[in-house]
Design an enzyme around this catalytic site. Structure first.
Site, mmCIF file in Angstrom:
data_model
loop_
_atom_site.group_PDB
_atom_site.id
_atom_site.type_symbol
_atom_site.label_atom_id
_atom_site.label_comp_id
_atom_site.label_asym_id
_atom_site.label_seq_id
_atom_site.Cartn_x
_atom_site.Cartn_y
_atom_site.Cartn_z
ATOM 1 C CD GLU A 1 38.361 36.714 39.411
ATOM 2 O OE1 GLU A 1 38.977 35.775 38.897
ATOM 3 O OE2 GLU A 1 38.536 37.904 39.084
ATOM 4 C CD GLU B 1 40.501 40.684 41.656
ATOM 5 O OE1 GLU B 1 40.957 40.385 40.536
ATOM 6 O OE2 GLU B 1 40.368 39.862 42.584
HETATM 7 O O1 AHR Z 1 44.482 40.467 40.401
HETATM 8 C C1 AHR Z 1 44.970 39.267 39.914
HETATM 9 C C2 AHR Z 1 43.915 38.163 39.865
HETATM 10 O O2 AHR Z 1 42.922 38.494 38.948
HETATM 11 C C3 AHR Z 1 43.172 37.909 41.144
HETATM 12 O O3 AHR Z 1 43.824 37.073 42.008
HETATM 13 C C4 AHR Z 1 41.922 37.243 40.647
HETATM 14 O O4 AHR Z 1 40.835 37.445 41.501
HETATM 15 C C5 AHR Z 1 41.725 37.838 39.277
HETATM 16 O O5 AHR Z 1 41.451 36.888 38.341
#
Ligand code: AHR
Length: 571
Positions: free
Chosen positions: A241, A375
């Site tokens: 991110e 994610e």
């Molecule tokens: O999964 C939790 C968080 O969500 C992670 O650390 C991040 O990459 C995302 O914003």
């Protein structure tokens, strides 16, 4: 959201207005007439609206719409195999966050909780049964502040975890512990390197430490720390991110960093020089808006013309299921409205993947670059009394349905989406497992992952059906979602989700290119949409056996409301 979704929603809006007008008129005459007339009208309109969309979805001609009825016909074309459903789509994510690593995996060798070199035995055994293909580590946002040297050797630095609750990070679970954990559960490493607060040199040295067989200082240090043989690192994430917690970079700034890191992070493991080369995954988009399409476009356009000195193999996509970020839904104690809203939200994954795939297709029509959804999952309000930075939430039957819907979307896009990592494996967000000291409970999502094991590396087989409709208030969703696949032994597997929480459905399936003889499998449902497994009642939501009747090649199966069903079909 796709144009088709928009038009069906508009259609629904017009339809609901019409129904409301009819209701008002009918109410003037008699209450009896009102009930009967509106029900008939509603179903007729529902059929009219749902039919064209269903046809577009399946891509096959249909004869009779199933909306409003309790029977759905499914046609499985075994003669037209599609893409491989890469087993990496069932990957996990373990970040140093809350009790995801500490307590969830790692209790330390001196703990009273049964463990092997510090890893809890109960968790390891449960994860082994899922055949976890890969685990992404050490983050998330944590990765872009992680300095690997603090987590190797006999003396570990004690640092802070400012992203997640500001707690102390003991670094007792570091590189060697992670690799040992992977060995114990039989998974592969997906490492995220620190592109935020780290340097290319630090990342390059981590790779040298992990993979060299030469007697360099770093190679010798690895051996002295207990692992003379080089580690295998099949997947490497270049940042996390970077548009947000990873450093708030613009696409162009990130692209410049990507090229530099890509150039210098080398994998020296002799076994990974030809066939099993390490795959590098660039940071990709976090949504569908212009900001994100611009990100995908920038990276893919640059890749298309890349020089010999840098390359990449995947582009990540992050997408959580959240209706309101500032007022997150509860993970338990909710009703049908929140059930419908969350499922509607999660189904947006389909449009998001299509949108970014289309951009990727422009620069990479051969689909060399994988879209890696590393994610995803539900993100609810923190459990009352928990540290809000620990992202602790319960996991209900709703999450089981949500997981199945997403896995099916990935499978349908298996030609481009070749890896995915649910967030997160233990005790954090949409977890497989919850732990409390020496107790462990398997969540409904865990059971879905177990039921889907046969789909790992199976070949996608097209299924055509009229999805029907589930309507609740102003939410209208396809009632039934399904995928089919053939495993390496030729066995056919069928998954069908009935997301309607009130109506069961009878499935009548026929096979093109083969004849069904019998089918057995498992179904996961529970009395309520928010039914959960707790430490006190661990088996409230567990799969039960299900079997189908076969007559004249037709397979008939009854699906309970709000259920996920996987059957293996004997041909
Ligand atoms: O999964 C939790 C968080 O969500 C992670 O650390 C991040 O990459 C995302 O914003």
């Amino acid at each position: 959201m796709s144009g088709k979704s928009v038009s069906i929603h508009n259609c629904w809006r017009r339809q609901l207005l019409a129904v409301r007008a009819i209701r008002a008129l009918a109410a003037v005459f008699s209450r009896f007439l009102f009930v009967g007339f509106t029900r008939v009208t509603r179903h007729a309109l529902l059929v009219l609206c749902a039919l064209p969309f269903n046809l577009a979805l399946t891509g096959m001609a249909q004869t009779a719409p199933a909306s409003g009825t309790d029977k759905i016909n499914l046609s499985i074309d075994v003669s037209k195999p599609g893409a491989k459903i890469d087993r990496n789509l069932f990957g996990q994510f373990a970040e140093h966050l809350g009790h995801g690593v500490y307590e969830g995996i790692w209790v330390g060798p001196d703990s009273n909780i049964p463990n092997t070199r510090g890893m809890r035995n109960d968790v390891v055994a449960a994860l082994k049964a899922l055949k976890v293909p890969n685990v992404r580590w050490p983050g998330g946002c944590f990765a872009d502040e992680y300095h690997w040297r603090k987590g190797v050797g006999p003396q570990r630095a004690v640092t802070l975890n400012p992203n997640w609750g500001g707690v102390v990070e003991p670094n007792t679970f570091g590189t060697h512990e992670f690799m040992d954990f992977l060995d114990q559960i039989g998974a592969e490493a997906y490492l995220s390197i620190n592109l935020g607060s780290g340097t290319p040199q630090e990342a390059a040295e981590w790779l040298e430490y992990l993979t060299t067989t030469q007697p360099t200082t770093l190679g010798k240090e690895r051996a002295a720390n207990g692992h003379p043989a080089p580690y295998k690192i099949p997947y490497l994430g270049i940042g996390n991110e970077s548009w947000d917690c990873g450093g708030n970079m613009t696409p162009d700034y990130y692209l410049a960093q990507l090229k530099i890191y890509n150039r210098f992070v080398r994998n020296f493991n002799p076994a990974q020089q030809d066939k099993q080369q390490m795959l590098k995954i660039a940071v990709g988009p976090g949504g569908g808006e212009a900001r994100w399409t611009e990100w995908t476009d920038t990276i893919m356009k640059a890749w298309q013309k890349h020089q010999w000195s840098w390359d990449m193999n995947g582009l990540s996509l992050h997408n959580y299921t959240v209706v309101h970020w500032d007022k997150k839904f509860a993970s338990v104690g909710f009703g049908e409205t929140e059930y419908g809203q969350i499922l509607k939200n999660t189904l947006e994954m389909e449009g998001l993947i299509s949108k970014h795939s289309a951009i990727m297709d422009r620069y990479d029509p051969q689909k060399k670059i994988a879209l890696v959804v590393d994610e995803w999952g539900s993100w609810y309000a923190p459990l009352p009394g928990s540290n809000p930075g620990f992202l602790a939430q319960q996991n209900s039957l709703r999450d089981a349905v949500l997981a199945a819907l997403n896995l099916n979307i990935f499978a349908r896009h298996a030609d481009r989406v070749r890896m995915a990592n649910i967030a997160q494996m233990i005790n954090v967000l949409q977890a497989m497992i919850l732990t409390d000291k020496e107790t462990m409970v398997l969540t409904p999502t865990y059971h879905v992952y177990k039921m889907y094991v046969p789909f790992q590396d199976a070949t996608f087989v097209p299924v055509a059906f009229n999805a029907g409709a589930y309507v609740h208030g102003d939410i209208s969703l396809h009632r039934v979602h399904a995928i089919a696949a053939k495993d390496a032994t030729g066995r056919l597997w069928l998954e069908i989700t009935n997301l309607d929480p009130n109506r069961s459905v009878e499935i009548e399936a026929t096979l093109a290119g083969s004849t069904a003889k019998s089918a057995v499998g498992e179904t996961l449902t529970a009395p309520k949409v928010d039914s959960v497994n707790t430490f006190a009642a661990q088996n409230a939501v567990v799969p039960k056996p299900v079997s189908a009747t076969v007559q004249g090649g037709k397979l008939t199966l009854k699906l309970e409301p709000k259920s996920v069903t996987v059957v293996s079909v004997e041909q």
